[in-house]
Design a protein around this motif. Structure first.
Motif, PDB file in Angstrom:
ATOM      1  N   THR A   1       3.866  -5.034   6.045  1.00 44.09           N
ATOM      2  CA  THR A   1       3.531  -5.409   4.887  1.00 44.09           C
ATOM      3  C   THR A   1       3.286  -4.050   4.057  1.00 44.09           C
ATOM      4  O   THR A   1       2.965  -3.094   4.337  1.00 44.09           O
ATOM      5  CB  THR A   1       1.897  -5.822   5.021  1.00 44.09           C
ATOM      6  OG1 THR A   1       1.889  -7.025   5.628  1.00 44.09           O
ATOM      7  CG2 THR A   1       1.212  -6.104   3.629  1.00 44.09           C
ATOM      8  N   LEU A   2       4.167  -4.158   2.856  1.00 47.39           N
ATOM      9  CA  LEU A   2       4.185  -2.934   1.974  1.00 47.39           C
ATOM     10  C   LEU A   2       3.490  -3.203   0.898  1.00 47.39           C
ATOM     11  O   LEU A   2       4.042  -3.989  -0.056  1.00 47.39           O
ATOM     12  CB  LEU A   2       5.689  -2.553   1.680  1.00 47.39           C
ATOM     13  CG  LEU A   2       6.766  -2.389   3.212  1.00 47.39           C
ATOM     14  CD1 LEU A   2       8.139  -2.253   2.698  1.00 47.39           C
ATOM     15  CD2 LEU A   2       6.115  -1.179   3.815  1.00 47.39           C
ATOM     16  N   GLN A   3       2.292  -2.874   0.713  1.00 48.35           N
ATOM     17  CA  GLN A   3       1.477  -3.092  -0.477  1.00 48.35           C
ATOM     18  C   GLN A   3       1.274  -2.094  -1.255  1.00 48.35           C
ATOM     19  O   GLN A   3       0.819  -0.813  -0.765  1.00 48.35           O
ATOM     20  CB  GLN A   3       0.112  -3.585   0.209  1.00 48.35           C
ATOM     21  CG  GLN A   3      -0.810  -4.085  -0.801  1.00 48.35           C
ATOM     22  CD  GLN A   3      -2.261  -4.216  -0.464  1.00 48.35           C
ATOM     23  OE1 GLN A   3      -3.102  -3.667   0.204  1.00 48.35           O
ATOM     24  NE2 GLN A   3      -2.703  -5.681  -0.574  1.00 48.35           N
ATOM     25  N   PHE A   4       1.318  -2.226  -2.699  1.00 44.43           N
ATOM     26  CA  PHE A   4       1.066  -1.079  -3.714  1.00 44.43           C
ATOM     27  C   PHE A   4      -0.368  -1.595  -4.180  1.00 44.43           C
ATOM     28  O   PHE A   4      -0.469  -2.517  -4.758  1.00 44.43           O
ATOM     29  CB  PHE A   4       2.285  -1.153  -4.494  1.00 44.43           C
ATOM     30  CG  PHE A   4       3.492  -0.417  -4.004  1.00 44.43           C
ATOM     31  CD1 PHE A   4       3.890   1.112  -4.000  1.00 44.43           C
ATOM     32  CD2 PHE A   4       4.600  -1.356  -3.531  1.00 44.43           C
ATOM     33  CE1 PHE A   4       4.872   1.346  -3.619  1.00 44.43           C
ATOM     34  CE2 PHE A   4       5.397  -0.875  -2.983  1.00 44.43           C
ATOM     35  CZ  PHE A   4       5.743   0.555  -3.000  1.00 44.43           C
ATOM     36  N   ARG A   5      -1.225  -0.529  -4.298  1.00 46.01           N
ATOM     37  CA  ARG A   5      -2.522  -0.835  -4.714  1.00 46.01           C
ATOM     38  C   ARG A   5      -2.768  -0.014  -6.104  1.00 46.01           C
ATOM     39  O   ARG A   5      -2.283   1.077  -6.312  1.00 46.01           O
ATOM     40  CB  ARG A   5      -3.553  -0.642  -3.549  1.00 46.01           C
ATOM     41  CG  ARG A   5      -3.234  -1.116  -2.421  1.00 46.01           C
ATOM     42  CD  ARG A   5      -4.171  -1.204  -1.193  1.00 46.01           C
ATOM     43  NE  ARG A   5      -4.388   0.157  -0.961  1.00 46.01           N
ATOM     44  CZ  ARG A   5      -5.422   0.449  -0.387  1.00 46.01           C
ATOM     45  NH1 ARG A   5      -6.698  -0.223  -0.158  1.00 46.01           N
ATOM     46  NH2 ARG A   5      -5.882   1.712  -0.103  1.00 46.01           N
ATOM     47  N   GLY A   6      -4.111  -0.090  -6.614  1.00 47.12           N
ATOM     48  CA  GLY A   6      -4.585   0.416  -7.726  1.00 47.12           C
ATOM     49  C   GLY A   6      -5.160   1.654  -7.493  1.00 47.12           C
ATOM     50  O   GLY A   6      -5.265   2.225  -6.270  1.00 47.12           O
TER      51      GLY A   6
ATOM     52  N   GLN B   1      -0.500   2.993  -5.112  1.00 49.49           N
ATOM     53  CA  GLN B   1      -0.563   3.578  -3.678  1.00 49.49           C
ATOM     54  C   GLN B   1       0.047   2.719  -2.635  1.00 49.49           C
ATOM     55  O   GLN B   1      -0.262   1.565  -2.482  1.00 49.49           O
ATOM     56  CB  GLN B   1      -2.065   3.708  -3.527  1.00 49.49           C
ATOM     57  CG  GLN B   1      -2.295   4.545  -2.208  1.00 49.49           C
ATOM     58  CD  GLN B   1      -3.763   4.597  -1.531  1.00 49.49           C
ATOM     59  OE1 GLN B   1      -4.323   3.626  -1.902  1.00 49.49           O
ATOM     60  NE2 GLN B   1      -3.833   5.452  -0.982  1.00 49.49           N
ATOM     61  N   LEU B   2       0.912   3.559  -1.906  1.00 50.28           N
ATOM     62  CA  LEU B   2       1.462   2.547  -0.993  1.00 50.28           C
ATOM     63  C   LEU B   2       0.855   2.400   0.317  1.00 50.28           C
ATOM     64  O   LEU B   2       0.270   3.514   0.948  1.00 50.28           O
ATOM     65  CB  LEU B   2       2.984   3.000  -0.822  1.00 50.28           C
ATOM     66  CG  LEU B   2       3.686   2.630   0.580  1.00 50.28           C
ATOM     67  CD1 LEU B   2       3.778   0.936   0.337  1.00 50.28           C
ATOM     68  CD2 LEU B   2       4.935   3.091   0.984  1.00 50.28           C
ATOM     69  N   ARG B   3       0.663   1.222   0.890  1.00 49.13           N
ATOM     70  CA  ARG B   3      -0.139   1.300   2.060  1.00 49.13           C
ATOM     71  C   ARG B   3       0.775   0.407   2.935  1.00 49.13           C
ATOM     72  O   ARG B   3       1.191  -0.785   2.798  1.00 49.13           O
ATOM     73  CB  ARG B   3      -1.415   0.404   2.071  1.00 49.13           C
ATOM     74  CG  ARG B   3      -1.996  -0.126   3.653  1.00 49.13           C
ATOM     75  CD  ARG B   3      -3.205  -0.676   3.332  1.00 49.13           C
ATOM     76  NE  ARG B   3      -4.196   0.464   3.377  1.00 49.13           N
ATOM     77  CZ  ARG B   3      -5.678   0.186   3.665  1.00 49.13           C
ATOM     78  NH1 ARG B   3      -6.155  -1.108   3.580  1.00 49.13           N
ATOM     79  NH2 ARG B   3      -6.530   1.041   3.414  1.00 49.13           N
ATOM     80  N   MET B   4       1.465   1.019   4.203  1.00 55.31           N
ATOM     81  CA  MET B   4       2.229   0.283   5.132  1.00 55.31           C
ATOM     82  C   MET B   4       1.116  -0.158   6.408  1.00 55.31           C
ATOM     83  O   MET B   4       0.232   0.608   6.857  1.00 55.31           O
ATOM     84  CB  MET B   4       3.017   1.307   5.781  1.00 55.31           C
ATOM     85  CG  MET B   4       4.276   1.695   5.034  1.00 55.31           C
ATOM     86  SD  MET B   4       5.157   2.926   6.141  1.00 55.31           S
ATOM     87  CE  MET B   4       6.486   3.189   4.933  1.00 55.31           C
TER      88      MET B   4
END
Length: 502
Positions: A342-347, A446-449
């Motif tokens: 899961t490659l999620q970009f957040r605020g 912000q990337l969260r792997m």
């Protein structure tokens, strides 16, 4: 008459020699290919030494018996030379010699010689698992099970009983953090917040000729923790009025195409095997040591929406399987492909985000944290269903049905100018304690792997690492280079700033 004595002696010597040769051949067992397996409950060095001593004593007793038989035969020969009742004694003595030879052969067959009879290790459990078919958490069937009970399977790799050295040598390691240390998923504030700083313990040192060949490869029992012993913490930064709540997920697969290499074009450009450990890649299909902005822009991708970015991380290995055993960097075992990526970009908790520049390079964590210290360490080990429990410095042991998670948060405060820096860190830093970016920087997505794995039962997996890092879990890290088309990046920013989930 003398020829008969000589024949009997020669026969006896042949029996002795044959026994010794047999002992030598049987005593040298094959080198076990799985001697680097940290999960196998094998015999301890003390048990092996005890077995060898028992075999040596048995061989000594056998030789004493055979020497006594030879001495008796010589005495009988002298009596024959003296001529006392020569005819009858010759027949009687020949019969006695034959009986003694037969008795010696029977003793040879019955006595253990050089490993011909296996000695059981009383410390070895007959129920110890020998396969990885039940997932990571089978030990959790017993609710009272502790990670210490599971981790004792490492003992033989450290040259002693339970990791204390034993007769084979000693391994020492500075104290590591208690299992109660934890970190929670960092909210919009930029990464997991730690209730205690992860301790980068120096690698153990082994002494003594009895050390096994792989005794210092790592990881070690203290590198594992039952997820239920990690304290839950929920200290996510609260998103303020001006913050950005949305998310965007780039779907890039799990590296089914087998894109792996030990390169890192960000920190070691143009150097083959610059990482000294294998990387998994998703996204850009061309990434290697010689990648450039131009080559990345021209290549294909495994991601949807034409995201040509490159995402990579060190592989996880099943240490129960004997593969890659000749690796000079000690990365032994079968590569485990993540079951989900899961490659999620957040605020950002305090502000809206701005677009990343194309070809921006970002790293998180420190591949040498075990020796450099924990200043840049950002490892996060957890289990599915326990995402509020994240260990910064220990591999997690998960219950049945739960997968091991690696949660890697990237810095997200950009200096507004550079796509890279000399140390690959100062151009993009982490937000402060409250989630706001430091002065002079701007918030970017912000990337969260989040990488999920099904691993073998017990403490039998490890992340690839530089050899001197001993597969310490604190060394986990990730790398990212943004090669999204500008239009896609604007879509990502819009989703995040508008509070959407895309």
């Amino acid at each position: 008459m003398r020829s008969r004595r000589m024949a009997a002696a020669v026969t006896t010597m042949a029996v002795v020699a044959g026994g010794l040769v047999s002992a030598a051949v049987i005593g040298v067992g094959p080198v076990l290919a799985d001697h680097c397996d940290p999960a196998e409950a094998g015999q301890s060095p003390q048990a092996s030494q005890t077995q060898q001593q028992n075999r040596n004593r048995n061989q000594g007793r056998q030789q004493d018996q055979q020497n006594d038989q030879q001495g008796q035969q010589e005495d009988q020969g002298q009596q024959q030379d003296q001529g006392q009742q020569q005819g009858q004694q010759n027949d009687q003595q020949n019969d006695q010699q034959g009986q003694q030879q037969d008795q010696g052969q029977q003793d040879d067959q019955q006595a253990p010689q050089g490993g011909g009879v296996a000695l059981l290790d009383p410390a070895q459990s007959p129920d110890s698992p020998d396969s990885a078919d039940s997932g990571n958490g089978d030990q959790a069937d017993d609710p009272q099970a502790t990670p210490e009970e599971t981790a004792n399977t490492f003992s033989r790799r450290r040259g002693g009983n339970g990791g204390n050295g034993g007769n084979g040598g000693q391994s020492t390691r500075s104290p590591s953090p208690s299992p109660s240390q934890s970190q929670s998923p960092g909210g919009n504030g930029g990464g997991p917040s730690q209730s205690a700083s992860p301790t980068a313990s120096p690698s153990p040192t082994g002494t003594g000729a009895g050390e096994e060949e792989c005794a210092d490869l790592g990881p070690f029992p203290e590198d594992f923790v039952d997820i239920r012993q990690v304290a839950p913490v929920n200290d996510n930064a609260r998103t303020g009025r001006n913050g950005s709540r949305g998310t965007f997920v780039s779907q890039c697969g799990t590296n089914r195409n087998g894109h792996n290499n030990p390169d890192n074009f960000i920190v070691a450009p143009g150097v083959s095997n610059g990482a000294h450990h294998l990387h998994d890649y998703v996204g850009n299909v061309s990434t290697d040591a010689f990648s450039t902005d131009e080559s990345l822009a021209a290549a294909g991708t495994t991601c949807r929406l034409n995201d040509r970015s490159t995402y990579f991380w060190p592989v996880l290995r099943d240490r129960k399987v004997d593969q890659n055993v000749d690796d000079p960097d000690g990365n032994v075992g079968q590569v485990l492909r993540a079951r989900s990526v899961t490659l999620q970009f957040r605020g950002n908790a305090a502000s809206r985000v701005v677009a990343m520049p194309r070809f921006l390079r970002i790293i998180t964590g420190d591949a040498k944290a075990a020796t450099n210290g924990a200043a840049n360490a950002k490892a996060g080990w957890s289990c599915s269903g326990f995402q509020n429990r994240i260990s910064p410095d220990k591999y997690t042991l998960c219950p049945r049905g739960s997968q091991v998670l690696r949660i890697l948060d990237f810095p997200s405060c950009w200096d507004g100018q550079n796509t890279d820096s000399a140390n690959h860190r100062t151009h993009v830093v982490f937000p402060g304690q409250g989630g706001a970016c430091p002065q002079g920087t701007r918030a970017i997505p912000q990337l969260r792997m989040t990488l999920a794995y099904t691993v073998p039962q017990g403490p039998s997996y490890a992340v690839d690492a530089f050899p001197e890092q001993k597969h310490n879990p604190v060394t986990d890290h990730g790398d990212f280079a943004n090669v999204m088309p500008d239009r896609l990046m604007q879509f990502v920013v819009s989703c995040i700033n508008r509070g959407r989930r895309c």
